[in-house]
Design a protein around this motif. Structure first.
Motif, PDB file in Angstrom:
ATOM      1  N   LEU A  88     -13.795 -29.954 -21.138  1.00 33.00           N
ATOM      2  CA  LEU A  88     -13.864 -28.778 -20.018  1.00 33.00           C
ATOM      3  C   LEU A  88     -14.759 -27.769 -20.197  1.00 33.00           C
ATOM      4  CD1 LEU A  88      -9.815 -28.903 -20.290  1.00 33.00           C
ATOM      5  CD2 LEU A  88     -11.095 -29.935 -18.508  1.00 33.00           C
ATOM      6  N   CYS A  89     -15.108 -27.426 -19.142  1.00 41.30           N
ATOM      7  CA  CYS A  89     -16.056 -26.181 -19.062  1.00 41.30           C
ATOM      8  C   CYS A  89     -15.183 -25.050 -18.193  1.00 41.30           C
ATOM      9  CB  CYS A  89     -17.366 -26.564 -18.466  1.00 41.30           C
ATOM     10  SG  CYS A  89     -18.445 -25.045 -17.825  1.00 41.30           S
ATOM     11  N   ALA A  90     -15.557 -24.094 -18.833  1.00 38.39           N
ATOM     12  CA  ALA A  90     -14.615 -22.613 -18.126  1.00 38.39           C
ATOM     13  C   ALA A  90     -15.358 -21.440 -18.239  1.00 38.39           C
ATOM     14  CB  ALA A  90     -13.114 -22.371 -18.874  1.00 38.39           C
ATOM     15  N   VAL A  91     -15.476 -20.487 -17.367  1.00 38.61           N
ATOM     16  CA  VAL A  91     -16.115 -19.272 -17.304  1.00 38.61           C
ATOM     17  C   VAL A  91     -15.008 -18.330 -17.099  1.00 38.61           C
ATOM     18  CG1 VAL A  91     -18.105 -20.284 -16.295  1.00 38.61           C
ATOM     19  CG2 VAL A  91     -16.460 -19.225 -14.849  1.00 38.61           C
ATOM     20  N   LEU A  92     -15.749 -16.984 -17.861  1.00 32.67           N
ATOM     21  CA  LEU A  92     -14.768 -15.771 -18.081  1.00 32.67           C
ATOM     22  C   LEU A  92     -15.635 -14.684 -17.298  1.00 32.67           C
ATOM     23  CD1 LEU A  92     -12.285 -14.719 -19.430  1.00 32.67           C
ATOM     24  CD2 LEU A  92     -13.661 -14.375 -21.536  1.00 32.67           C
ATOM     25  N   ARG A  93     -14.940 -13.890 -16.553  1.00 31.45           N
ATOM     26  CA  ARG A  93     -15.489 -12.802 -15.713  1.00 31.45           C
ATOM     27  C   ARG A  93     -15.339 -11.752 -16.660  1.00 31.45           C
ATOM     28  NH1 ARG A  93     -13.338 -12.603  -9.814  1.00 31.45           N
ATOM     29  NH2 ARG A  93     -14.793 -10.731  -9.717  1.00 31.45           N
ATOM     30  N   THR A  94     -14.134 -11.369 -17.281  1.00 28.89           N
ATOM     31  CA  THR A  94     -14.028 -10.152 -17.847  1.00 28.89           C
ATOM     32  C   THR A  94     -13.532 -10.537 -19.399  1.00 28.89           C
ATOM     33  OG1 THR A  94     -11.820  -9.999 -17.270  1.00 28.89           O
ATOM     34  CG2 THR A  94     -13.337  -8.705 -15.876  1.00 28.89           C
ATOM     35  N   SER A  95     -13.554  -9.666 -20.131  1.00 31.56           N
ATOM     36  CA  SER A  95     -13.409  -9.893 -21.701  1.00 31.56           C
ATOM     37  C   SER A  95     -11.988 -10.318 -21.872  1.00 31.56           C
ATOM     38  CB  SER A  95     -13.558  -8.697 -22.583  1.00 31.56           C
ATOM     39  OG  SER A  95     -14.709  -8.129 -22.546  1.00 31.56           O
ATOM     40  N   TYR A  96     -11.081 -10.225 -21.254  1.00 31.36           N
ATOM     41  CA  TYR A  96      -9.620 -10.588 -21.475  1.00 31.36           C
ATOM     42  C   TYR A  96      -8.741 -11.426 -20.379  1.00 31.36           C
ATOM     43  CZ  TYR A  96     -11.275  -8.826 -25.882  1.00 31.36           C
ATOM     44  OH  TYR A  96     -11.809  -8.627 -26.987  1.00 31.36           O
ATOM     45  N   GLY A  97      -9.646 -11.991 -19.284  1.00 32.65           N
ATOM     46  CA  GLY A  97      -8.862 -12.353 -18.252  1.00 32.65           C
ATOM     47  C   GLY A  97      -8.969 -13.692 -18.179  1.00 32.65           C
ATOM     48  N   LYS A  98      -8.702 -14.270 -17.123  1.00 27.75           N
ATOM     49  CA  LYS A  98      -8.649 -15.681 -16.629  1.00 27.75           C
ATOM     50  C   LYS A  98      -9.722 -16.451 -16.788  1.00 27.75           C
ATOM     51  CE  LYS A  98      -9.472 -15.247 -11.827  1.00 27.75           C
ATOM     52  NZ  LYS A  98      -8.740 -15.319 -10.247  1.00 27.75           N
ATOM     53  N   LEU A  99      -9.708 -17.863 -17.383  1.00 27.40           N
ATOM     54  CA  LEU A  99     -10.633 -18.710 -17.143  1.00 27.40           C
ATOM     55  C   LEU A  99     -10.549 -19.582 -15.860  1.00 27.40           C
ATOM     56  CD1 LEU A  99     -10.233 -20.216 -20.815  1.00 27.40           C
ATOM     57  CD2 LEU A  99     -12.010 -18.739 -20.009  1.00 27.40           C
ATOM     58  N   THR A 100     -11.846 -19.713 -15.291  1.00 26.04           N
ATOM     59  CA  THR A 100     -11.978 -20.637 -14.137  1.00 26.04           C
ATOM     60  C   THR A 100     -12.592 -21.831 -14.704  1.00 26.04           C
ATOM     61  OG1 THR A 100     -12.286 -18.599 -12.650  1.00 26.04           O
ATOM     62  CG2 THR A 100     -12.760 -20.959 -12.211  1.00 26.04           C
TER      63      THR A 100
ATOM     64  N   ASP B  30      -1.957 -10.798 -28.472  1.00 23.38           N
ATOM     65  CA  ASP B  30      -1.256  -9.951 -27.471  1.00 23.38           C
ATOM     66  C   ASP B  30      -1.469 -10.460 -25.933  1.00 23.38           C
ATOM     67  OD1 ASP B  30      -2.179  -6.760 -28.818  1.00 23.38           O
ATOM     68  OD2 ASP B  30      -0.476  -8.023 -29.078  1.00 23.38           O
ATOM     69  N   ASN B  31      -2.553 -11.250 -25.859  1.00 23.54           N
ATOM     70  CA  ASN B  31      -2.713 -12.052 -24.397  1.00 23.54           C
ATOM     71  C   ASN B  31      -2.028 -13.281 -24.526  1.00 23.54           C
ATOM     72  OD1 ASN B  31      -4.929 -10.038 -23.351  1.00 23.54           O
ATOM     73  ND2 ASN B  31      -5.567 -10.490 -25.480  1.00 23.54           N
ATOM     74  N   LEU B  32      -1.567 -13.478 -23.409  1.00 20.87           N
ATOM     75  CA  LEU B  32      -0.788 -14.827 -23.351  1.00 20.87           C
ATOM     76  C   LEU B  32      -1.096 -15.246 -21.895  1.00 20.87           C
ATOM     77  CD1 LEU B  32       2.877 -16.007 -24.299  1.00 20.87           C
ATOM     78  CD2 LEU B  32       1.856 -16.445 -21.851  1.00 20.87           C
ATOM     79  N   LEU B  47      -1.096 -16.741 -14.304  1.00 22.31           N
ATOM     80  CA  LEU B  47      -0.837 -15.221 -14.715  1.00 22.31           C
ATOM     81  C   LEU B  47      -1.373 -15.095 -16.163  1.00 22.31           C
ATOM     82  CD1 LEU B  47       2.400 -13.883 -15.174  1.00 22.31           C
ATOM     83  CD2 LEU B  47       2.064 -16.007 -15.654  1.00 22.31           C
ATOM     84  N   HIS B  48      -1.474 -13.627 -16.496  1.00 21.00           N
ATOM     85  CA  HIS B  48      -2.008 -13.050 -17.803  1.00 21.00           C
ATOM     86  C   HIS B  48      -0.845 -12.124 -18.191  1.00 21.00           C
ATOM     87  CE1 HIS B  48      -5.272 -10.486 -19.931  1.00 21.00           C
ATOM     88  NE2 HIS B  48      -4.362 -11.085 -20.678  1.00 21.00           N
ATOM     89  N   PHE B  49      -0.544 -12.061 -19.458  1.00 25.65           N
ATOM     90  CA  PHE B  49       0.338 -11.030 -19.961  1.00 25.65           C
ATOM     91  C   PHE B  49      -0.544 -10.282 -21.084  1.00 25.65           C
ATOM     92  CE2 PHE B  49       4.562 -11.317 -18.648  1.00 25.65           C
ATOM     93  CZ  PHE B  49       4.768 -12.820 -18.006  1.00 25.65           C
ATOM     94  N   VAL B  50      -0.369  -8.968 -21.274  1.00 23.61           N
ATOM     95  CA  VAL B  50      -1.161  -8.317 -22.449  1.00 23.61           C
ATOM     96  C   VAL B  50       0.412  -7.682 -23.000  1.00 23.61           C
ATOM     97  CG1 VAL B  50      -2.344  -6.409 -23.198  1.00 23.61           C
ATOM     98  CG2 VAL B  50      -3.093  -7.680 -21.213  1.00 23.61           C
ATOM     99  N   SER B  95      -4.513 -15.296 -26.841  1.00 17.30           N
ATOM    100  CA  SER B  95      -6.065 -14.835 -27.636  1.00 17.30           C
ATOM    101  C   SER B  95      -5.658 -13.532 -27.991  1.00 17.30           C
ATOM    102  CB  SER B  95      -7.014 -14.894 -26.523  1.00 17.30           C
ATOM    103  OG  SER B  95      -6.898 -13.813 -25.567  1.00 17.30           O
ATOM    104  N   ARG B  96      -6.542 -12.977 -29.021  1.00 21.24           N
ATOM    105  CA  ARG B  96      -6.420 -11.976 -29.572  1.00 21.24           C
ATOM    106  C   ARG B  96      -6.584 -10.819 -28.857  1.00 21.24           C
ATOM    107  NH1 ARG B  96      -6.124 -12.538 -35.243  1.00 21.24           N
ATOM    108  NH2 ARG B  96      -7.070 -14.404 -36.031  1.00 21.24           N
TER     109      ARG B  96
END
Lengths: 111, 116
Positions: A88-100, B30-32, B47-50, B95-96
């Motif tokens: 699986l390949c996934a991209v991330l837009r922001t540091s801690y956001g969702k993967l596409t 912290d991230n789920l 969705l994403h929780f912090v 993730s951390r």
């Protein structure tokens, strides 16, 4: 909308072969590209690529990102039956956001 | 270090019933995140929780889905009432925090939901 496309969708090889899996993306504010291997259950993390042209390597697996071409490749040399999995390949837009995610490449390695 | 765990591994319910999925992230993460893979499609973000706060719920399909993370530890995802199109594999990842520096998301084994 963010888009990730993987090719091929499926690949069947014999042990010892070398394979190259492709991933291309269209995403605004690109941050990183990640590769995962999914065997039976949980996708397991392989690589995270943020900078263009720097190869990441782990044993027989290696990957590189080309930001100009908006793509990445995952190479597996001297394949083994244990490499059979969905990659699986996934991209991330922001540091801690969702993967596409892309659709995944199903790799089957025959003895 | 224990990985991300999910419960149950498989659930079969009838249309109209309620199901609650549980995710226990890696301790200290912290991230789920919740993701879903329906048959033949790619894994999609829900969705994403912090900690206990919803950071991004843009992927939630509709108001039949409710996610919670009370106390910032484990999370639940409730589907009520379930419809046929909700069938799929629901993954949780964690993730951390920012101090960790990277955003490797570690995935659980998934819960396979089948709605009949």
């Amino acid at each position: 909308e963010d888009k990730v496309v993987q090719s091929p969708l499926s690949l069947v090889v014999h042990e010892g072969d070398t394979v190259t899996l492709n991933c291309s993306y269209e995403v605004t504010n690109f941050r990183s590209l990640l590769w995962y291997k999914q065997e039976k259950k949980a996708p397991t993390f392989l690589f995270m690529l943020t900078s263009s042209g720097i190869e990441k390597k782990s044993g027989r697996l290696s990957s590189i990102l080309d930001k100009k071409e908006l793509s990445s490749i995952l190479n597996i040399t001297a394949t083994q039956t244990g490499d059979s999995a969905i990659y699986l390949c996934a991209v991330l837009r922001t540091s801690y956001g969702k993967l596409t995610f892309g659709q995944g490449t199903i790799l089957t390695v025959h003895p | 270090e224990a990985g991300v765990t999910q419960f149950p591994s498989h659930s079969v319910i009838e249309k109209g019933q309620t199901v609650t999925l549980r995710c226990d992230p890696i301790s200290g993460h912290d991230n789920l995140y919740w993701y879903r893979r329906v048959m033949g499609k790619e894994i999609k973000f829900l969705l994403h929780f912090v900690k206990e706060s919803k950071q991004d719920e843009s992927g939630m399909p509709n108001n039949r889905f409710l996610a919670e993370r009370t106390g910032g530890t484990y999370s639940t995802l409730k589907v009520q009432p379930a419809e046929l199109e909700d069938s799929g594999v629901y993954f949780c990842a964690s993730s951390r925090d920012l101090a960790g520096g990277t955003n490797e998301q570690f995935f659980g084994p998934g819960t396979r939901l089948t709605v009949l």
